[in-house]
Design a protein around this motif. Structure first.
Motif, PDB file in Angstrom:
ATOM      1  N   MET A 163       0.844  -1.189   0.000  1.00 42.30           N
ATOM      2  CA  MET A 163       0.000   0.000   0.000  1.00 42.30           C
ATOM      3  C   MET A 163       0.881   1.242   0.000  1.00 42.30           C
ATOM      4  O   MET A 163       1.757   1.391   0.835  1.00 42.30           O
ATOM      5  N   ASN A 164       0.654   2.115  -0.982  1.00 39.48           N
ATOM      6  CA  ASN A 164       1.417   3.360  -1.099  1.00 39.48           C
ATOM      7  C   ASN A 164       0.509   4.521  -0.728  1.00 39.48           C
ATOM      8  O   ASN A 164      -0.326   4.948  -1.529  1.00 39.48           O
ATOM      9  N   TYR A 165       0.658   5.030   0.480  1.00 37.98           N
ATOM     10  CA  TYR A 165      -0.212   6.113   0.929  1.00 37.98           C
ATOM     11  C   TYR A 165       0.041   7.426   0.202  1.00 37.98           C
ATOM     12  O   TYR A 165      -0.772   8.341   0.274  1.00 37.98           O
ATOM     13  N   GLU A 169      -2.788   7.718  -2.320  1.00 41.12           N
ATOM     14  CA  GLU A 169      -4.137   7.460  -1.825  1.00 41.12           C
ATOM     15  C   GLU A 169      -4.597   8.585  -0.903  1.00 41.12           C
ATOM     16  O   GLU A 169      -3.801   9.366  -0.399  1.00 41.12           O
ATOM     17  N   LEU A 213      -9.194   5.027  -0.503  1.00 44.77           N
ATOM     18  CA  LEU A 213      -9.076   3.798   0.279  1.00 44.77           C
ATOM     19  C   LEU A 213     -10.461   3.234   0.619  1.00 44.77           C
ATOM     20  O   LEU A 213     -10.692   2.022   0.535  1.00 44.77           O
ATOM     21  N   LYS A 270     -11.978   1.464  -2.331  1.00 46.48           N
ATOM     22  CA  LYS A 270     -11.358   0.148  -2.568  1.00 46.48           C
ATOM     23  C   LYS A 270     -11.845  -0.885  -1.549  1.00 46.48           C
ATOM     24  O   LYS A 270     -12.015  -2.061  -1.893  1.00 46.48           O
ATOM     25  N   ILE A 290      -9.450  -4.376  -2.079  1.00 41.09           N
ATOM     26  CA  ILE A 290      -8.537  -4.782  -1.006  1.00 41.09           C
ATOM     27  C   ILE A 290      -9.386  -5.094   0.222  1.00 41.09           C
ATOM     28  O   ILE A 290     -10.524  -4.624   0.345  1.00 41.09           O
ATOM     29  N   LEU A 345      -4.903  -4.059   4.009  1.00 43.55           N
ATOM     30  CA  LEU A 345      -4.515  -2.663   4.209  1.00 43.55           C
ATOM     31  C   LEU A 345      -3.708  -2.505   5.497  1.00 43.55           C
ATOM     32  O   LEU A 345      -2.660  -1.855   5.512  1.00 43.55           O
ATOM     33  N   ALA A 390      -0.265  -4.248   5.187  1.00 40.89           N
ATOM     34  CA  ALA A 390       0.637  -3.450   4.349  1.00 40.89           C
ATOM     35  C   ALA A 390       1.154  -2.230   5.112  1.00 40.89           C
ATOM     36  O   ALA A 390       2.313  -1.828   4.957  1.00 40.89           O
ATOM     37  N   THR A 391       0.286  -1.657   5.955  1.00 42.01           N
ATOM     38  CA  THR A 391       0.693  -0.510   6.772  1.00 42.01           C
ATOM     39  C   THR A 391       1.802  -0.903   7.742  1.00 42.01           C
ATOM     40  O   THR A 391       2.837  -0.219   7.843  1.00 42.01           O
TER      41      THR A 391
END
Length: 489
Positions: free
Chosen positions: A1-3, A6, A11, A14, A20, A25, A28-29
């Motif tokens: 996840m590339n914040y 986003e 988010l 999605k 997702i 999420l 990934a964070t």
């Protein structure tokens, strides 16, 4: 996840469309935090087990399209109490403290089904401007790891700027949201005093403290501020005014908006790169149809001494509760009750906290109260009156957020007076209790972010969001991504 690519809305879409899952999420964070936080040190405590359990429960129930914050991972400054999750205020005296209740803002976020990723680093008990006084080590600025992230909400700001979380809660007593927002190239808003409940916030300066939001996107801050604002019977200073939908201020025209620029905010001592960026920001606002005029706030020069007397006096009173008896750290091998008090506080508090307790106790002591605390309170009223008069004619006040871009780690931490003066542009808004925000406004020649500050009259966050959003849409500063330059000291 590339914040970095986003926002909360994307988010949410999605998650609703099941592109997702909440678990993906959250995982990934945490994966990204584990990759980056060794360099940044933005978090004191991570909440992985509880966060993943909550994620699974949300996935099982499904995300309601109307619940915009459901499943969104957030960082929480570690002076906001969280039930069952260690809350330290970055101090040795509370380094193993687990609260038995939630702050009101946490109950509100839980009601929105957000996910607390962890607790972010700060200057001890929020006393500082660089996040260097934390018992858990200094936080580093993701734009340049040899620079401070600002403070006291430096952990929250660095976590957002580094892309570890989409947004985070911070607190602001004299600029502690806006200054780190400026140093990290993100948006940070301190709402009106009383707009957000302080119940469950570890008190520093009770008449000054306010919880707010840091995020890359202005819209994200508006969404979160919607969720945490409102009257709270637990907080006697909580405002009773109705909370508007701050997102309604976004995307509006600002033609005819009247903006004041105090000459005192652009005076000597302001870095040349900062002045250049603010002058460019003024031209941008004028190009969007706003009217900008130079004004004067003559009592600004007294803000720093008045603030540090008031804040330290309130801190000396608020920190009496940390005595080694009821909770938190207690010194070992003590022989008397006095030993418990003296040694627990001497060993548990850091130097900056002790300095402010002593300053505050002196200011409140017999024979000095009238000369110091009472006089500072009178000056505070004069500063507030300055603002009230300006807001009869102008919608917003504009100026730099900080006198300089981020300074080096270790550069000012041993010089408290120089450190205190770093807050000279943000302190007045806290003394007056008005809302204020910092918006990304450019970069120095060395590539460090610069922020422009907007202030409005009490309970008028809407105008700040309206103008800030227009500026964000007209510029690209908020899209820049830090490069993690330099190396740790």
């Amino acid at each position: 996840m590339n914040y970095f690519n986003e926002d909360i809305t994307s988010l949410h879409d999605k998650l609703v469309n099941k592109e997702i899952t909440v678990r993906q999420l959250v995982e990934a964070t945490f994966d990204y935090i584990e990759q980056t936080d060794e360099k940044i040190n933005a978090f004191i405590t991570l909440n992985k087990t509880d966060a993943l359990e909550k994620a699974d429960a949300l996935d099982a129930a499904g995300i309601d399209p109307d619940e915009l914050l459901a499943g969104i991972p957030l960082g929480i400054k570690d002076n906001i109490v969280t039930k069952g999750l260690k809350t330290t205020a970055a101090s040795h005296i509370l380094d193993n403290f687990e609260p038995v209740y939630n702050a009101t803002v946490m109950d509100k976020l839980d009601g929105q089904k957000t996910i607390t990723v962890g607790k972010t680093n700060l200057d001890e008990f929020a006393m500082g401007s660089s996040t260097e006084t934390s018992y858990f080590g200094e936080t580093h600025n993701p734009w340049n790891l040899t620079k401070v992230p600002g403070g006291s909400s430096g952990g929250s700001a660095a976590a957002v700027a580094a892309g570890e979380v989409i947004a985070a809660l911070g607190t602001d007593t004299g600029g502690s949201i806006r200054q780190p927002a400026a140093f990290n190239g993100i948006f940070g808003i301190k709402p009106t005093y009383g707009r957000v409940s302080r119940w469950g916030l570890m008190a520093f300066g009770s008449s000054l403290d306010q919880i707010g939001v840091l995020s890359r996107s202005i819209k994200d801050s508006a969404i979160i501020l919607n969720a945490i604002s409102g009257h709270d019977d637990h907080d006697g200073t909580s405002a009773t005014e109705a909370v508007p939908d701050f997102t309604k201020a976004l995307g509006q025209d600002i033609k005819g908006l009247k903006i004041a620029v105090p000459k005192e905010y652009m005076d000597k001592g302001i870095d040349a790169d900062v002045v250049k960026a603010i002058q460019a920001a003024i031209k941008t606002f004028e190009s969007l149809g706003a009217t900008v005029e130079e004004v004067s706030l003559p009592y600004t020069k007294y803000a720093v001494p008045a603030y540090y007397i008031i804040a330290s006096s309130e801190a000396s009173s608020n920190l009496q509760r940390y005595d080694g008896i009821r909770y938190g750290f207690r010194a070992k091998d003590v022989k008397t009750l006095e030993d418990v008090y003296v040694r627990s506080r001497s060993e548990g508090f850091g130097d900056e906290v002790k300095r402010r307790i002593m300053l505050g106790s002196f200011s409140l002591s017999a024979g000095y109260y009238d000369a110091y605390f009472k006089k500072a309170a009178q000056v505070r009223t004069l500063i507030k009156n300055d603002f009230d008069q300006l807001f009869e004619k102008y919608d917003l006040i504009l100026g730099p957020t900080t006198p300089t871009p981020a300074f080096g780690l270790g550069e000012k931490v041993t010089d408290p007076v120089t450190m205190y003066l770093n807050d000279i542009l943000t302190i007045p808004a806290n003394l007056a209790g008005i809302p204020a925000a910092s918006i990304p406004a450019g970069f120095s020649e060395t590539g460090l972010p610069i922020g422009v500050q907007l202030m409005a009259k009490k309970m008028d966050e809407m105008t700040i969001f309206k103008a800030a959003d227009a500026f964000e849409q007209a510029t690209e500063f908020h899209q820049a991504i830090p490069e993690f330059k330099g190396g740790q000291n």
